[in-house]
Design an enzyme around this catalytic site. Structure first.
Site, short mmCIF file in Angstrom:
data_model
loop_
_atom_site.label_atom_id
_atom_site.label_comp_id
_atom_site.label_asym_id
_atom_site.label_seq_id
_atom_site.Cartn_x
_atom_site.Cartn_y
_atom_site.Cartn_z
N HIS A 1 37.49 35.22 49.54
CA HIS A 1 37.44 36.79 48.40
C HIS A 1 38.21 37.20 48.62
O HIS A 1 37.61 37.95 49.36
CB HIS A 1 36.67 35.66 47.48
CG HIS A 1 35.46 36.82 47.56
ND1 HIS A 1 34.65 36.38 47.31
CD2 HIS A 1 35.33 37.99 47.78
CE1 HIS A 1 33.15 36.90 48.00
NE2 HIS A 1 33.96 38.04 48.10
N ASP B 1 37.10 46.87 43.25
CA ASP B 1 35.55 46.28 42.16
C ASP B 1 34.45 46.60 42.15
O ASP B 1 34.23 48.20 43.16
CB ASP B 1 35.71 44.93 43.34
CG ASP B 1 35.29 45.22 44.55
OD1 ASP B 1 35.07 45.59 44.99
OD2 ASP B 1 35.23 43.75 44.85
C1 GLP Z 1 32.31 41.71 48.85
C2 GLP Z 1 32.89 42.70 48.42
C3 GLP Z 1 34.11 42.10 48.90
C4 GLP Z 1 34.01 42.15 50.52
C5 GLP Z 1 33.20 40.92 50.66
C6 GLP Z 1 32.68 40.67 52.40
O1 GLP Z 1 32.58 40.28 47.84
N1 GLP Z 1 33.78 42.93 46.16
O2 GLP Z 1 35.07 43.47 48.85
O3 GLP Z 1 35.20 41.64 51.36
O4 GLP Z 1 32.06 41.50 50.14
O5 GLP Z 1 31.60 41.65 52.34
P1 GLP Z 1 30.95 41.21 54.18
O6 GLP Z 1 31.79 43.17 54.89
O7 GLP Z 1 29.22 43.24 53.69
O8 GLP Z 1 31.13 40.62 55.07
#
Ligand code: GLP
Length: 256
Positions: A134, A63
């Site tokens: 998500h 993304d």
């Molecule tokens: C964003 C990304 C996801 C990721 C999520 C969690 O939304 N698009 O791919 O899994 O953040 O982030 P973190 O790993 O910083 O908790």
């Protein structure tokens, strides 16, 4: 689903790193789906340290934020370059990240899907998970059959990610993300989650009903999923003891 629970984030990262390193050694032209966020950071550090050969590897990122140029420090282009690509010998032409500046977003998304197909599909898709379940940026209520497209972030995700933008007001509303249907076509999905903040999303994804309200729960329908967790992220799983027993008693040929 294989649930791997390790005492610490480092332990869970080590399992994921060994699994990815094995793939790159067995299949030097592997196609990897890559993720961003704080979760895969230690994994990328470890992979860089392992000095693997990335020359023939192809990557597709999940993304990107709409409206952020690759040079923007909060863009996923920037994140990937700083945290992985500049530390490994990957060929520039094999790197694919959604273009947040695309003039025609639907046409770009179609081309992205086409490129994944032409590369032969994704061998291993790395995933984090949002606190709402998500994957990629497929927010709750996303179609479980969705393809790469534009999405609008929920207030919760914008809040979670506000720290990268110096406050919520500056966090983008729109993103381009691989769809859930796109992710589900990968041969193997490897999801990492650490910390108490992810415990509810993980419990829903692994042991809850399959529902668009927790997009990661669709992985229950995927034939090959590995989920690497630390104790905190695993804390709300009802079948924890069983997952541990399975991992500790794997036949030799199945170990990481
Ligand atoms: C964003 C990304 C996801 C990721 C999520 C969690 O939304 N698009 O791919 O899994 O953040 O982030 P973190 O790993 O910083 O908790």
């Amino acid at each position: 689903m294989e649930i791997v629970i390790q005492p610490t984030e480092e332990g869970a990262t080590g399992v994921a790193a060994r699994l990815m390193a094995r793939l790159l050694r067995d299949k030097p032209d592997a196609v990897l789906g890559l993720a961003t966020g704080s979760t895969p950071l230690p994994l990328y550090r470890e992979l860089a340290r392992m000095k693997l050969d990335w020359r023939r590897v192809t990557t597709f990122n999940l993304d990107e934020y709409v409206g952020l140029a690759p040079k923007h420090p909060a863009s996923y282009h920037y994140f990937m370059r700083e945290n992985l690509f500049r530390h490994i010998n990957i060929s520039e032409k094999n790197i694919h990240i959604p273009d947040g500046m695309a003039a025609d977003v639907p046409a770009f998304c179609r081309r992205y899907e086409e490129r994944i197909r032409r590369a032969g599909g994704i061998d291993l898709q790395l995933l984090g998970i949002g606190s709402d379940g998500h994957i990629g940026f497929n927010e709750p209520s996303s179609s479980l059959a969705s393809r790469t497209r534009i999405k609008t972030l929920t207030a919760r995700t914008r809040r979670d990610n506000a720290r990268h933008f110096g406050g919520e007001a500056r966090a983008p509303h729109h993103v381009i993300t691989m769809g859930i249907g796109t992710i589900m076509e990968s041969w193997h999905c490897l999801l990492l989650a650490f910390g108490k903040k992810k415990a509810r999303a993980i419990a829903g994804a692994v042991e809850g009903p399959i529902t668009a309200m927790n997009p990661a729960s669709v992985l229950q329908l995927h034939p090959k999923v590995t989920i690497c967790l630390d104790e905190d992220a695993a804390s709300l799983l009802k079948m924890k003891r069983y997952y541990r027993w399975v991992f500790d008693n794997k036949p030799e040929w199945q170990t990481f």
